[in-house]
Scaffold this motif. Structure first.
Motif, PDB file in Angstrom:
ATOM      1  N   GLY A 127       9.066   1.712   6.907  1.00  0.00           N
ATOM      2  CA  GLY A 127      10.090   2.001   5.931  1.00  0.00           C
ATOM      3  C   GLY A 127       9.293   3.393   4.348  1.00  0.00           C
ATOM      4  O   GLY A 127      10.020   4.034   4.276  1.00  0.00           O
ATOM      5  N   PRO A 128       8.904   2.214   4.180  1.00  0.00           N
ATOM      6  CA  PRO A 128       7.952   3.524   2.867  1.00  0.00           C
ATOM      7  C   PRO A 128       7.902   4.146   2.758  1.00  0.00           C
ATOM      8  O   PRO A 128       7.285   5.176   1.971  1.00  0.00           O
ATOM      9  CB  PRO A 128       7.228   1.929   1.869  1.00  0.00           C
ATOM     10  N   THR A 129       6.851   3.597   4.222  1.00  0.00           N
ATOM     11  CA  THR A 129       5.928   5.092   4.203  1.00  0.00           C
ATOM     12  C   THR A 129       6.664   6.532   4.948  1.00  0.00           C
ATOM     13  O   THR A 129       6.373   7.195   4.139  1.00  0.00           O
ATOM     14  CB  THR A 129       4.912   4.593   5.877  1.00  0.00           C
ATOM     15  N   VAL A 130       7.199   5.876   5.421  1.00  0.00           N
ATOM     16  CA  VAL A 130       8.357   7.149   6.242  1.00  0.00           C
ATOM     17  C   VAL A 130       9.156   7.956   4.332  1.00  0.00           C
ATOM     18  O   VAL A 130       9.604   9.227   4.492  1.00  0.00           O
ATOM     19  CB  VAL A 130       8.986   7.293   6.942  1.00  0.00           C
ATOM     20  N   LEU A 131       9.545   6.912   4.383  1.00  0.00           N
ATOM     21  CA  LEU A 131      10.717   7.473   2.374  1.00  0.00           C
ATOM     22  C   LEU A 131       9.369   8.049   1.535  1.00  0.00           C
ATOM     23  O   LEU A 131       9.527   8.972   1.325  1.00  0.00           O
ATOM     24  CB  LEU A 131      10.861   6.652   1.956  1.00  0.00           C
ATOM     25  N   ILE A 132       8.013   7.192   1.687  1.00  0.00           N
ATOM     26  CA  ILE A 132       7.029   8.484   0.868  1.00  0.00           C
ATOM     27  C   ILE A 132       7.038   9.428   1.478  1.00  0.00           C
ATOM     28  O   ILE A 132       6.761  10.894   0.560  1.00  0.00           O
ATOM     29  CB  ILE A 132       6.400   7.268   0.625  1.00  0.00           C
ATOM     30  N   TRP A 133       6.676   9.914   2.435  1.00  0.00           N
ATOM     31  CA  TRP A 133       6.013  10.955   3.138  1.00  0.00           C
ATOM     32  C   TRP A 133       7.507  12.046   2.485  1.00  0.00           C
ATOM     33  O   TRP A 133       7.036  13.433   2.524  1.00  0.00           O
ATOM     34  CB  TRP A 133       5.366  11.043   4.527  1.00  0.00           C
ATOM     35  N   ASP A 134       8.803  11.560   2.886  1.00  0.00           N
ATOM     36  CA  ASP A 134       9.636  12.842   3.050  1.00  0.00           C
ATOM     37  C   ASP A 134       9.930  12.613   1.290  1.00  0.00           C
ATOM     38  O   ASP A 134      10.605  13.624   1.580  1.00  0.00           O
ATOM     39  CB  ASP A 134      10.625  11.915   3.631  1.00  0.00           C
ATOM     40  N   VAL A 135       9.253  12.364   0.371  1.00  0.00           N
ATOM     41  CA  VAL A 135       9.883  12.431  -0.744  1.00  0.00           C
ATOM     42  C   VAL A 135       8.530  13.360  -1.517  1.00  0.00           C
ATOM     43  O   VAL A 135       8.936  14.209  -2.461  1.00  0.00           O
ATOM     44  CB  VAL A 135      10.204  11.097  -1.619  1.00  0.00           C
ATOM     45  N   VAL A 136       7.097  12.648  -1.147  1.00  0.00           N
ATOM     46  CA  VAL A 136       6.651  13.167  -1.888  1.00  0.00           C
ATOM     47  C   VAL A 136       5.455  14.273  -1.351  1.00  0.00           C
ATOM     48  O   VAL A 136       5.067  15.452  -1.442  1.00  0.00           O
ATOM     49  CB  VAL A 136       5.296  12.482  -2.142  1.00  0.00           C
ATOM     50  N   LEU A 139       0.540  -0.999   0.269  1.00  0.00           N
ATOM     51  CA  LEU A 139       0.134   0.271   0.275  1.00  0.00           C
ATOM     52  C   LEU A 139       0.647   1.703   0.210  1.00  0.00           C
ATOM     53  O   LEU A 139       0.151   2.171  -0.885  1.00  0.00           O
ATOM     54  CB  LEU A 139      -1.269  -0.741   0.933  1.00  0.00           C
ATOM     55  N   PRO A 140       1.793   1.455   0.715  1.00  0.00           N
ATOM     56  CA  PRO A 140       2.582   2.283   0.181  1.00  0.00           C
ATOM     57  C   PRO A 140       3.015   2.832  -0.474  1.00  0.00           C
ATOM     58  O   PRO A 140       3.179   4.020  -0.805  1.00  0.00           O
ATOM     59  CB  PRO A 140       3.581   2.739   1.653  1.00  0.00           C
ATOM     60  N   TRP A 141       3.557   1.863  -1.161  1.00  0.00           N
ATOM     61  CA  TRP A 141       3.646   2.030  -2.752  1.00  0.00           C
ATOM     62  C   TRP A 141       3.136   2.635  -2.927  1.00  0.00           C
ATOM     63  O   TRP A 141       3.458   2.976  -4.582  1.00  0.00           O
ATOM     64  CB  TRP A 141       4.919   1.025  -3.338  1.00  0.00           C
ATOM     65  N   MET A 142       2.354   2.012  -3.418  1.00  0.00           N
ATOM     66  CA  MET A 142       0.867   2.752  -4.299  1.00  0.00           C
ATOM     67  C   MET A 142       0.341   4.208  -4.067  1.00  0.00           C
ATOM     68  O   MET A 142      -0.251   5.055  -5.201  1.00  0.00           O
ATOM     69  CB  MET A 142      -1.099   1.796  -3.654  1.00  0.00           C
ATOM     70  N   ALA A 143       0.249   4.438  -3.288  1.00  0.00           N
ATOM     71  CA  ALA A 143       0.667   5.824  -2.767  1.00  0.00           C
ATOM     72  C   ALA A 143       1.703   6.844  -3.649  1.00  0.00           C
ATOM     73  O   ALA A 143       0.958   8.348  -4.323  1.00  0.00           O
ATOM     74  CB  ALA A 143       1.160   6.486  -1.396  1.00  0.00           C
ATOM     75  N   LEU A 144       2.519   6.310  -4.081  1.00  0.00           N
ATOM     76  CA  LEU A 144       3.675   7.070  -5.361  1.00  0.00           C
ATOM     77  C   LEU A 144       3.041   7.108  -6.311  1.00  0.00           C
ATOM     78  O   LEU A 144       3.428   7.889  -7.344  1.00  0.00           O
ATOM     79  CB  LEU A 144       4.656   6.048  -5.746  1.00  0.00           C
ATOM     80  N   GLY A 145       1.680   7.317  -6.856  1.00  0.00           N
ATOM     81  CA  GLY A 145       0.604   6.961  -7.659  1.00  0.00           C
ATOM     82  C   GLY A 145       0.146   8.674  -8.007  1.00  0.00           C
ATOM     83  O   GLY A 145      -0.086   8.787  -9.134  1.00  0.00           O
ATOM     84  N   VAL A 146       0.183   9.134  -6.894  1.00  0.00           N
ATOM     85  CA  VAL A 146       0.228  10.713  -6.895  1.00  0.00           C
ATOM     86  C   VAL A 146       1.205  11.098  -7.652  1.00  0.00           C
ATOM     87  O   VAL A 146       1.341  12.197  -8.329  1.00  0.00           O
ATOM     88  CB  VAL A 146       0.663  11.421  -5.609  1.00  0.00           C
ATOM     89  N   GLU A 147       2.823  10.994  -7.681  1.00  0.00           N
ATOM     90  CA  GLU A 147       3.549  11.707  -8.120  1.00  0.00           C
ATOM     91  C   GLU A 147       4.072  11.062 -10.115  1.00  0.00           C
ATOM     92  O   GLU A 147       3.792  11.366 -10.702  1.00  0.00           O
ATOM     93  CB  GLU A 147       5.023  11.255  -7.719  1.00  0.00           C
TER      94      GLU A 147
END
Length: 141
Positions: free
Chosen positions: A129-138, A28-36
């Motif tokens: 881990g991916p949630t924090v990464l995506i939060w920082d990046v996106v 699911l956290p990787w699906m959040a990259l659909g914003v970018e």
């Protein structure tokens, strides 16, 4: 007529169900990259869609174990072949499904608690881990 003990033994154990659900949550956290970008969610959906298949076989333990191993094999294959496309994010889900296949304390009373603890730690790392990464990046650039 089947008694309650044998009917309960035919179901997947709670630890197995939790690890299979964690495999789905790890995507699911990787699906959040659909914003970018649109490309990453497509790769995750094509490669990671079979991760949810074991959740339909919860009432039949043998089918659950077979579908866990099959879905994990498919995800690992997609992760290796699509490594350059970002499909490596499927590897934690594949490992979680393999751990779910063996985490039945009724069948393996010595190994199942170890597999459950390792799976819980991997699931925590694969989700947080991916949630924090995506939060920082996106979200908070």
């Amino acid at each position: 007529m089947m008694n309650a003990v044998s009917a309960d033994e035919e179901r997947a154990h709670g630890w197995q169900i939790a690890l299979a659900a964690a495999a789905v949550l790890a995507l699911l956290p990787w699906m959040a990259l659909g914003v970018e970008s649109v490309f990453v969610p497509i790769v995750v959906m094509v490669g990671g869609l079979p991760v949810a298949i074991p959740l339909r076989d919860l009432r039949r333990r043998e089918a659950f174990v077979r579908s866990c191993i099959g879905a994990a094999s498919y995800c690992a294959f997609c992760a290796i072949c699509g490594f350059m496309f970002g499909a490596f994010v499927l590897l934690p889900s594949a490992v979680l499904l393999l751990l779910a296949a063996g985490a039945d304390p009724r069948r393996r009373p010595d190994e199942a608690p170890v597999l459950g603890v390792v799976g819980a730690l991997l699931a925590a790392g694969a989700v947080v881990g991916p949630t924090v990464l995506i939060w920082d990046v996106v979200v908070a650039p």
